[in-house]
Design a protein around this motif. Structure first.
Motif, PDB file in Angstrom:
ATOM      1  N   ASP A 181       0.832  -1.206   0.000  1.00 34.47           N
ATOM      2  CA  ASP A 181       0.000   0.000   0.000  1.00 34.47           C
ATOM      3  C   ASP A 181       0.866   1.256   0.000  1.00 34.47           C
ATOM      4  O   ASP A 181       0.584   2.217  -0.711  1.00 34.47           O
ATOM      5  CB  ASP A 181      -0.929   0.023   1.211  1.00 34.47           C
ATOM      6  CG  ASP A 181      -2.040  -1.002   1.124  1.00 34.47           C
ATOM      7  OD1 ASP A 181      -2.230  -1.619   0.051  1.00 34.47           O
ATOM      8  OD2 ASP A 181      -2.718  -1.215   2.155  1.00 34.47           O
ATOM      9  N   GLN A 182       1.919   1.256   0.838  1.00 39.06           N
ATOM     10  CA  GLN A 182       2.815   2.417   0.890  1.00 39.06           C
ATOM     11  C   GLN A 182       3.517   2.631  -0.452  1.00 39.06           C
ATOM     12  O   GLN A 182       3.649   3.750  -0.927  1.00 39.06           O
ATOM     13  CB  GLN A 182       3.863   2.238   1.992  1.00 39.06           C
ATOM     14  CG  GLN A 182       3.342   2.419   3.386  1.00 39.06           C
ATOM     15  CD  GLN A 182       2.980   3.868   3.663  1.00 39.06           C
ATOM     16  OE1 GLN A 182       3.595   4.801   3.157  1.00 39.06           O
ATOM     17  NE2 GLN A 182       1.961   4.066   4.473  1.00 39.06           N
ATOM     18  N   ARG A 186       2.399   9.571  -3.013  1.00 38.75           N
ATOM     19  CA  ARG A 186       3.558   9.426  -2.142  1.00 38.75           C
ATOM     20  C   ARG A 186       4.663   8.657  -2.847  1.00 38.75           C
ATOM     21  O   ARG A 186       4.428   7.952  -3.816  1.00 38.75           O
ATOM     22  CB  ARG A 186       3.159   8.714  -0.841  1.00 38.75           C
ATOM     23  CG  ARG A 186       2.164   9.554  -0.032  1.00 38.75           C
ATOM     24  CD  ARG A 186       1.784   8.948   1.282  1.00 38.75           C
ATOM     25  NE  ARG A 186       2.828   8.827   2.264  1.00 38.75           N
ATOM     26  CZ  ARG A 186       3.265   9.805   3.061  1.00 38.75           C
ATOM     27  NH1 ARG A 186       2.762  11.001   2.952  1.00 38.75           N
ATOM     28  NH2 ARG A 186       4.194   9.568   3.963  1.00 38.75           N
ATOM     29  N   TRP A 195       8.184   6.081  -1.990  1.00 32.82           N
ATOM     30  CA  TRP A 195       8.566   5.074  -0.998  1.00 32.82           C
ATOM     31  C   TRP A 195       9.956   4.549  -1.325  1.00 32.82           C
ATOM     32  O   TRP A 195      10.315   4.379  -2.496  1.00 32.82           O
ATOM     33  CB  TRP A 195       7.559   3.929  -1.024  1.00 32.82           C
ATOM     34  CG  TRP A 195       7.756   2.893   0.018  1.00 32.82           C
ATOM     35  CD1 TRP A 195       7.160   2.850   1.250  1.00 32.82           C
ATOM     36  CD2 TRP A 195       8.582   1.728  -0.048  1.00 32.82           C
ATOM     37  NE1 TRP A 195       7.572   1.741   1.943  1.00 32.82           N
ATOM     38  CE2 TRP A 195       8.453   1.029   1.165  1.00 32.82           C
ATOM     39  CE3 TRP A 195       9.431   1.200  -1.022  1.00 32.82           C
ATOM     40  CZ2 TRP A 195       9.126  -0.150   1.425  1.00 32.82           C
ATOM     41  CZ3 TRP A 195      10.113   0.021  -0.752  1.00 32.82           C
ATOM     42  CH2 TRP A 195       9.946  -0.636   0.468  1.00 32.82           C
ATOM     43  N   GLU A 234      11.772   1.424   6.203  1.00 36.00           N
ATOM     44  CA  GLU A 234      11.082   2.019   5.071  1.00 36.00           C
ATOM     45  C   GLU A 234      10.781   3.486   5.321  1.00 36.00           C
ATOM     46  O   GLU A 234      10.638   3.910   6.468  1.00 36.00           O
ATOM     47  CB  GLU A 234       9.799   1.260   4.737  1.00 36.00           C
ATOM     48  CG  GLU A 234       8.831   1.163   5.887  1.00 36.00           C
ATOM     49  CD  GLU A 234       7.607   0.329   5.547  1.00 36.00           C
ATOM     50  OE1 GLU A 234       6.997   0.545   4.473  1.00 36.00           O
ATOM     51  OE2 GLU A 234       7.255  -0.530   6.353  1.00 36.00           O
ATOM     52  N   ALA A 270       8.330   6.662   3.610  1.00 37.53           N
ATOM     53  CA  ALA A 270       7.315   7.110   2.653  1.00 37.53           C
ATOM     54  C   ALA A 270       7.147   8.618   2.818  1.00 37.53           C
ATOM     55  O   ALA A 270       7.223   9.134   3.936  1.00 37.53           O
ATOM     56  CB  ALA A 270       5.988   6.397   2.915  1.00 37.53           C
TER      57      ALA A 270
END
Length: 166
Positions: free
Chosen positions: A50-51, A57, A59, A75, A77
């Motif tokens: 999803d990110q 956005r 990532w 991670e 984002a």
């Protein structure tokens, strides 16, 4: 542990590897997002997916891999239009916690983020998790005055902002 552990940037095939490694991560160690209309948590690989696929956005990630398993993931984002929006998360496999692996992938991720122009990061965590706070404090101490940290704890949640100096 003396297996062939390597850290590296996220690669395109890593989502499948994360899916097969998911059982190594205790559910309470990764951010829990509930599926719409349900009280069950979303699988870890779906949270990452999803990110990665959020249209507004960007990532990036850093992983620790041994064999065919991902055992740590840091991670970041962010919204490219908001230079203070980057959010950092770190997840470490249950049997690798306390080994400095989270610190290693986080330090490498922050270095990468700085190299692409990201200079401010936020981290939200359980205030009882002193590991996250101490990791970020150690990164700042290791690099001297390159980072300024500010944070607050309220209602059992910690919120830490890390800003690159200069």
């Amino acid at each position: 542990m003396t297996d062939n552990l390597a850290t590296r940037p996220w690669r395109s095939g890593d989502l499948d590897m994360l899916r097969t490694s998911e059982s190594l991560f205790a559910p309470q160690t990764y951010p829990r997002c509930f599926a719409a209309g349900s009280r069950r948590s979303r699988p870890f690989h779906m949270l990452v997916s999803d990110q990665m696929n959020a249209s507004a956005r960007r990532w990036t990630g850093q992983v620790a891999v041994t064999g065919d398993s991902i055992v740590a993931l840091a991670e970041c984002a962010w919204d490219p239009a908001d230079p203070e929006s980057p959010t950092v998360r770190v997840s470490v496999a249950e049997d690798r916690q306390g080994t400095q692996l989270g610190y290693q992938v986080l330090r490498e991720l922050v270095g990468h983020c700085l190299s692409i122009g990201l200079t401010t990061f936020t981290v939200d965590y359980a205030a009882s998790n002193v590991t996250v706070d101490s990791m970020l404090q150690a990164i700042a101490a290791e690099t001297g005055d390159r980072y300024a940290l500010s944070g607050l704890t309220r209602g059992g949640l910690g919120h830490l902002t890390v800003r690159a100096a200069g």
